[in-house]
Design a protein around this motif. Sequence first.
Motif, PDB file in Angstrom:
ATOM      1  N   ALA A  91      -4.244   4.014  -1.049  1.00  0.00           N
ATOM      2  CA  ALA A  91      -4.237   2.553  -1.239  1.00  0.00           C
ATOM      3  C   ALA A  91      -4.560   1.851   0.070  1.00  0.00           C
ATOM      4  O   ALA A  91      -5.322   0.877   0.102  1.00  0.00           O
ATOM      5  CB  ALA A  91      -2.871   2.110  -1.771  1.00  0.00           C
ATOM      6  N   LEU A  92      -4.006   2.340   1.165  1.00  0.00           N
ATOM      7  CA  LEU A  92      -4.278   1.733   2.465  1.00  0.00           C
ATOM      8  C   LEU A  92      -5.742   1.918   2.844  1.00  0.00           C
ATOM      9  O   LEU A  92      -6.391   0.996   3.351  1.00  0.00           O
ATOM     10  CB  LEU A  92      -3.375   2.346   3.531  1.00  0.00           C
ATOM     11  CG  LEU A  92      -3.443   1.700   4.914  1.00  0.00           C
ATOM     12  CD1 LEU A  92      -2.955   0.253   4.867  1.00  0.00           C
ATOM     13  CD2 LEU A  92      -2.606   2.481   5.919  1.00  0.00           C
ATOM     14  N   TRP A 146       0.865  -1.184   0.000  1.00  0.00           N
ATOM     15  CA  TRP A 146       0.000   0.000   0.000  1.00  0.00           C
ATOM     16  C   TRP A 146       0.897   1.228   0.000  1.00  0.00           C
ATOM     17  O   TRP A 146       1.248   1.760   1.051  1.00  0.00           O
ATOM     18  CB  TRP A 146      -0.909  -0.021   1.229  1.00  0.00           C
ATOM     19  CG  TRP A 146      -1.790  -1.244   1.290  1.00  0.00           C
ATOM     20  CD1 TRP A 146      -2.753  -1.611   0.411  1.00  0.00           C
ATOM     21  CD2 TRP A 146      -1.768  -2.276   2.295  1.00  0.00           C
ATOM     22  NE1 TRP A 146      -3.342  -2.800   0.790  1.00  0.00           N
ATOM     23  CE2 TRP A 146      -2.766  -3.233   1.943  1.00  0.00           C
ATOM     24  CE3 TRP A 146      -1.022  -2.485   3.456  1.00  0.00           C
ATOM     25  CZ2 TRP A 146      -3.009  -4.373   2.709  1.00  0.00           C
ATOM     26  CZ3 TRP A 146      -1.271  -3.617   4.215  1.00  0.00           C
ATOM     27  CH2 TRP A 146      -2.255  -4.540   3.845  1.00  0.00           C
TER      28      TRP A 146
END
Length: 344
Positions: free
Chosen positions: A69-70, A64
């Motif tokens: 993204a995380l 990530w």
Amino acid sequence: MTIQSGTASALLAWYDAHARELPWRAQPGAALPDPYRVWLSEVMLQQTTVAAVKPYFEKFTERWPDVFALAAAPDEDIMAAWAGLGYYSRARNLVKCARAVAELGSFPETEAELLKLPGLGAYTAAAIASIAFGQRAVVVDANVERVVSRLFAIEQPLPGSRKQIRIDAASITPEQRAGDFAQAMMDLGSGICTTRDPKCLLCPLIAGCKAQKTGDPARLPVKPVKKAKPVRQGTTFWIEHDGKVWLETREGTGMLGGMRSLPDDGWHSGGDGDRKAPHAAKWQDAGVVRHTFTHFSLELSVKRGLAESTEINRSGEWWPIDQIESAGLPTLFAKAARLVLAQD
């Protein structure tokens, strides 16, 4: 020369020559680091060593690479990737904070605004503001507590001395390069001004250190006597069927919340557990694993049994035994799994 007037310049000169190279850090003179990497590292480093954090940080940032993204990742993937790092409430707060930042579009740049993010406390807000955004903020972790306690010879025991430690830390924090100063204090506490046997002759602050002049700097900070931790007992169940083991996902809050685990008897709810096994089986004693949590120690008996069918009276999933390492079990249950598998 007073402590206040000489500390920052001496410490920053030392840091310029001796700064540790860490995957989340920008070296002196470089551009400010990515706030995502600073935030992620600071959350991971809470009550955890640099050596333990490095592989987790690298795994997270590879999988990530930014906060967006995380934030988009499933909870169970993040919790599984965190497995083994401990203090699992940090991972739950990590998810909440990432999604709040993604909704804002970026990390706030000030300490006050950072404090509004979920699960982000005073220390982390100050660290991000100073290290990632160049703001003047007073960053106090355990290393800084130790350095400041010795530098100013603060005799009041912890935790009562923390107010004075913060006042004194603020008095030496410079307007410029506050992030480098904070990291220099951390490095000094980690490598020079250590808990035992501080290396005073190598310390850039020796000239102004009041505790060093007493001849016994290791005596500070004064810590309260530790109380013996209570010991709990519990039982966990290894249930096999056709090359698979039964795993459950724990509720999102509480002990090891949100993590996959072996079923157990409810020991984590306080006192000894009283929940029955999720399946009737002829149980064999596989042994006992021991684990220490923040406030208590646990002796966990491991029972092993075979299921005649896939029907289990609690929610969960069958997981291939030969892929158990990818289940992301917390350390306690990974110990139990290794105990069972060592007997095959």
